[in-house]
Scaffold this motif. Sequence first.
Motif, mmCIF file in Angstrom:
data_model
loop_
_atom_site.group_PDB
_atom_site.id
_atom_site.type_symbol
_atom_site.label_atom_id
_atom_site.label_comp_id
_atom_site.label_asym_id
_atom_site.label_seq_id
_atom_site.Cartn_x
_atom_site.Cartn_y
_atom_site.Cartn_z
ATOM 1 N N ASN A 1 3.336 13.842 10.289
ATOM 2 C CA ASN A 1 3.563 14.079 8.859
ATOM 3 C C ASN A 1 2.793 13.081 8.004
ATOM 4 O O ASN A 1 2.249 13.444 6.950
ATOM 5 N N VAL B 1 9.969 12.033 20.274
ATOM 6 C CA VAL B 1 9.627 13.253 19.552
ATOM 7 C C VAL B 1 9.671 13.015 18.047
ATOM 8 O O VAL B 1 8.758 13.415 17.308
ATOM 9 N N GLU B 2 10.720 12.342 17.572
ATOM 10 C CA GLU B 2 10.852 12.080 16.141
ATOM 11 C C GLU B 2 9.741 11.157 15.636
ATOM 12 O O GLU B 2 9.229 11.346 14.531
ATOM 13 N N MET B 3 9.368 10.167 16.444
ATOM 14 C CA MET B 3 8.287 9.267 16.045
ATOM 15 C C MET B 3 6.961 10.005 15.965
ATOM 16 O O MET B 3 6.165 9.783 15.033
ATOM 17 N N ARG B 4 6.705 10.930 16.896
ATOM 18 C CA ARG B 4 5.455 11.699 16.855
ATOM 19 C C ARG B 4 5.443 12.630 15.643
ATOM 20 O O ARG B 4 4.408 12.788 14.984
ATOM 21 N N LEU B 5 6.590 13.246 15.342
ATOM 22 C CA LEU B 5 6.668 14.101 14.151
ATOM 23 C C LEU B 5 6.427 13.280 12.886
ATOM 24 O O LEU B 5 5.749 13.733 11.954
ATOM 25 N N TYR B 6 6.983 12.080 12.855
ATOM 26 C CA TYR B 6 6.790 11.194 11.701
ATOM 27 C C TYR B 6 5.316 10.820 11.543
ATOM 28 O O TYR B 6 4.762 10.862 10.429
ATOM 29 N N PRO C 1 14.177 12.054 22.631
ATOM 30 C CA PRO C 1 14.317 12.469 21.229
ATOM 31 C C PRO C 1 13.699 11.478 20.252
ATOM 32 O O PRO C 1 13.122 11.877 19.239
ATOM 33 N N LEU C 2 13.801 10.186 20.550
ATOM 34 C CA LEU C 2 13.195 9.190 19.673
ATOM 35 C C LEU C 2 11.670 9.309 19.674
ATOM 36 O O LEU C 2 11.027 9.182 18.625
#
Length: 210
Positions: free
Chosen positions: A191, A183-188, A180-181
């Motif tokens: 963006n 995934v969130e870093m890639r989304l960040y 999950p971390l």
Amino acid sequence: MSSTKTVYLNLREISEVNEQDVRLRDVADVYCADQNIQNKCRAMKVKTIREEGNHRYVESALEVIRKLEALDPQIQVNNVGKVDFIIDYQPPHPPHVVWQWMKTIFVCVICFCGAAFAIMTFNNDVSVKDVFREVYLLIMGKEAAGPTILELSYSVGLAVGILAFFNHFAAWKLSTDPTPLEVEMRLYEDNISKTLIQENGRKEQDVDVT
């Protein structure tokens, strides 16, 4: 009569570079059936960075295509990558091992204390201690004299659940899926890249109230 050579260009959305002379191989994957043309294209200079310090530059694939076609009249470029891409210039510097370890330890301490505080406040809000006492009374028929198997199993289950959810402990992972971390870093990062490209494409000079 010269024949046309097709060059396939796959520009990455963002590429980190450490040299001021940015070559095409630093920001894209290039393929051509003619190995000589492929090597010449990969070595082509895309940009020369004049500024000192960390900078991000938004570039256009059209400019790269124009330079490639000017490099060799035989080239016909087929872009299969991004239309706009970002060059993230990071000047080379010696590694600061001590500073990196200090930052890592600081982040670990903050995360540990923050997670512990969040768990304790949650347990206090829902009165987990009272719930365990009532459950123990219903099952055993008497009041608990101290910590019971319920508290122990809850603590162990909480730790196991966190490890299972984040799918990550040091270099060990439960599966090959991204955590999950991650995934969130890639989304960040996605963006940030989209925002930089969109801001670069704006031509308005008025104040943007949005």
